[in-house]
Design a protein around this motif. Structure first.
Motif, PDB file in Angstrom:
ATOM      1  N   LEU A  40      81.469  81.410   0.732  1.00  0.00           N
ATOM      2  CA  LEU A  40      82.772  81.705   1.330  1.00  0.00           C
ATOM      3  C   LEU A  40      83.626  80.445   1.272  1.00  0.00           C
ATOM      4  O   LEU A  40      83.154  79.358   1.595  1.00  0.00           O
ATOM      5  CB  LEU A  40      82.595  82.169   2.771  1.00  0.00           C
ATOM      6  CG  LEU A  40      81.620  83.341   2.963  1.00  0.00           C
ATOM      7  CD1 LEU A  40      81.413  83.625   4.445  1.00  0.00           C
ATOM      8  CD2 LEU A  40      82.102  84.575   2.224  1.00  0.00           C
ATOM      9  N   THR A  41      84.873  80.590   0.883  1.00  0.00           N
ATOM     10  CA  THR A  41      85.777  79.450   0.803  1.00  0.00           C
ATOM     11  C   THR A  41      86.408  79.223   2.172  1.00  0.00           C
ATOM     12  O   THR A  41      87.111  80.094   2.692  1.00  0.00           O
ATOM     13  CB  THR A  41      86.873  79.694  -0.252  1.00  0.00           C
ATOM     14  OG1 THR A  41      86.243  79.927  -1.509  1.00  0.00           O
ATOM     15  CG2 THR A  41      87.804  78.499  -0.355  1.00  0.00           C
ATOM     16  N   ILE A  42      86.148  78.064   2.748  1.00  0.00           N
ATOM     17  CA  ILE A  42      86.696  77.723   4.067  1.00  0.00           C
ATOM     18  C   ILE A  42      88.057  77.074   3.849  1.00  0.00           C
ATOM     19  O   ILE A  42      88.154  76.012   3.234  1.00  0.00           O
ATOM     20  CB  ILE A  42      85.760  76.751   4.823  1.00  0.00           C
ATOM     21  CG1 ILE A  42      84.318  77.279   4.864  1.00  0.00           C
ATOM     22  CG2 ILE A  42      86.308  76.466   6.219  1.00  0.00           C
ATOM     23  CD1 ILE A  42      84.106  78.554   5.604  1.00  0.00           C
ATOM     24  N   LEU A  43      89.104  77.707   4.345  1.00  0.00           N
ATOM     25  CA  LEU A  43      90.459  77.189   4.172  1.00  0.00           C
ATOM     26  C   LEU A  43      90.919  76.338   5.356  1.00  0.00           C
ATOM     27  O   LEU A  43      91.677  75.396   5.176  1.00  0.00           O
ATOM     28  CB  LEU A  43      91.446  78.339   3.962  1.00  0.00           C
ATOM     29  CG  LEU A  43      91.192  79.229   2.752  1.00  0.00           C
ATOM     30  CD1 LEU A  43      92.196  80.369   2.731  1.00  0.00           C
ATOM     31  CD2 LEU A  43      91.260  78.413   1.470  1.00  0.00           C
ATOM     32  N   ALA A  44      90.480  76.705   6.554  1.00  0.00           N
ATOM     33  CA  ALA A  44      90.884  75.971   7.758  1.00  0.00           C
ATOM     34  C   ALA A  44      89.873  76.242   8.861  1.00  0.00           C
ATOM     35  O   ALA A  44      89.290  77.328   8.923  1.00  0.00           O
ATOM     36  CB  ALA A  44      92.268  76.403   8.217  1.00  0.00           C
ATOM     37  N   VAL A  45      89.691  75.243   9.728  1.00  0.00           N
ATOM     38  CA  VAL A  45      88.795  75.370  10.876  1.00  0.00           C
ATOM     39  C   VAL A  45      89.534  74.802  12.085  1.00  0.00           C
ATOM     40  O   VAL A  45      90.100  73.709  12.022  1.00  0.00           O
ATOM     41  CB  VAL A  45      87.469  74.608  10.655  1.00  0.00           C
ATOM     42  CG1 VAL A  45      86.597  74.702  11.893  1.00  0.00           C
ATOM     43  CG2 VAL A  45      86.739  75.136   9.426  1.00  0.00           C
ATOM     44  N   SER A  46      89.500  75.525  13.172  1.00  0.00           N
ATOM     45  CA  SER A  46      90.136  75.068  14.405  1.00  0.00           C
ATOM     46  C   SER A  46      89.288  74.004  15.073  1.00  0.00           C
ATOM     47  O   SER A  46      88.101  73.867  14.786  1.00  0.00           O
ATOM     48  CB  SER A  46      90.296  76.244  15.376  1.00  0.00           C
ATOM     49  OG  SER A  46      89.036  76.578  15.941  1.00  0.00           O
ATOM     50  N   PRO A  47      89.878  73.278  16.010  1.00  0.00           N
ATOM     51  CA  PRO A  47      89.049  72.456  16.892  1.00  0.00           C
ATOM     52  C   PRO A  47      88.127  73.382  17.696  1.00  0.00           C
ATOM     53  O   PRO A  47      88.426  74.557  17.896  1.00  0.00           O
ATOM     54  CB  PRO A  47      90.065  71.781  17.819  1.00  0.00           C
ATOM     55  CG  PRO A  47      91.371  71.874  17.116  1.00  0.00           C
ATOM     56  CD  PRO A  47      91.308  73.130  16.289  1.00  0.00           C
ATOM     57  N   THR A  48      87.020  72.838  18.157  1.00  0.00           N
ATOM     58  CA  THR A  48      86.080  73.613  18.973  1.00  0.00           C
ATOM     59  C   THR A  48      86.473  73.498  20.440  1.00  0.00           C
ATOM     60  O   THR A  48      86.735  72.397  20.927  1.00  0.00           O
ATOM     61  CB  THR A  48      84.641  73.103  18.760  1.00  0.00           C
ATOM     62  OG1 THR A  48      84.324  73.241  17.369  1.00  0.00           O
ATOM     63  CG2 THR A  48      83.644  73.902  19.568  1.00  0.00           C
ATOM     64  N   LEU A  49      86.534  74.635  21.108  1.00  0.00           N
ATOM     65  CA  LEU A  49      86.842  74.684  22.540  1.00  0.00           C
ATOM     66  C   LEU A  49      85.566  74.923  23.324  1.00  0.00           C
ATOM     67  O   LEU A  49      84.642  75.565  22.828  1.00  0.00           O
ATOM     68  CB  LEU A  49      87.758  75.868  22.856  1.00  0.00           C
ATOM     69  CG  LEU A  49      89.093  76.001  22.182  1.00  0.00           C
ATOM     70  CD1 LEU A  49      89.785  77.255  22.713  1.00  0.00           C
ATOM     71  CD2 LEU A  49      89.941  74.788  22.433  1.00  0.00           C
ATOM     72  N   THR A  50      85.535  74.469  24.555  1.00  0.00           N
ATOM     73  CA  THR A  50      84.463  74.812  25.475  1.00  0.00           C
ATOM     74  C   THR A  50      85.060  75.758  26.495  1.00  0.00           C
ATOM     75  O   THR A  50      86.071  75.435  27.132  1.00  0.00           O
ATOM     76  CB  THR A  50      83.899  73.557  26.160  1.00  0.00           C
ATOM     77  OG1 THR A  50      83.433  72.672  25.147  1.00  0.00           O
ATOM     78  CG2 THR A  50      82.763  73.908  27.092  1.00  0.00           C
TER      79      THR A  50
END
Length: 171
Positions: A40-50
């Protein structure tokens, strides 16, 4: 011959340590790498929230969102994501219970999809801060095909409705 690639928004969540990857935040990062390893091509990843749990779980969650591109149709992508979950040790159990990793297809550039095992958009995504807030960071202008509102608008509405006693760490 492969079809043209589609864009998907995938929500990731973890609230259990993994023997190899460690704490939930690291499990989320490892799951993103596993998606890339699965083609899978990853285009963007958000910051991780808790975020606090919903339901019976008592452990806080690490949540993120990813935009991916693939020529896989929704059902085939779901099967690939479920394989990744199983590879991480995910087992079906109590609804909303503790889990090592949860990968959910939230939105698809093809619009709506419905089958016995998958609904796109995800049925409850527009009511969940732990989905909307990470997604807002990477796809604020994506329009919900059911409500015809952008992710930014849905997140703003949720912030206005949020009860004071349920804080979440925002990016």
């Amino acid at each position: 011959m492969a079809g043209r690639p589609d864009l998907y928004a995938v929500a990731l969540g973890s609230n259990r340590r993994h023997g190899r990857h460690g704490a939930p935040e690291r499990v989320v990062a490892a799951a993103i790498a596993a998606m890339a390893d699965a083609g899978l091509t990853i285009l963007a990843v958000s910051p991780t929230l808790t975020t606090p749990p919903i339901g019976p779980s008592i452990r806080r969650f690490a949540n993120a969102a990813a935009l991916i591109e693939t020529a896989l149709p929704p059902a085939a992508l779901l099967a690939r994501l479920k394989t990744i979950e199983r590879d991480f040790g995910r087992r079906r159990g109590q609804r909303w219970g503790a889990r090592v990793i949860d990968l959910d297809i939230i939105l698809w550039s093809g619009g709506l999809w419905a089958s016995p095992t998958l609904s796109i958009p995800h049925r409850a995504f527009c009511t969940r801060d732990f989905v909307l807030f990470p997604l807002e960071r990477i796809a604020p202008d994506w329009i919900d095909p059911l409500g015809n509102r952008s992710i930014r608008q849905l997140a703003a509405r949720l912030r206005r409705r949020r009860p004071v006693d349920r804080p979440a760490t925002r990016p």
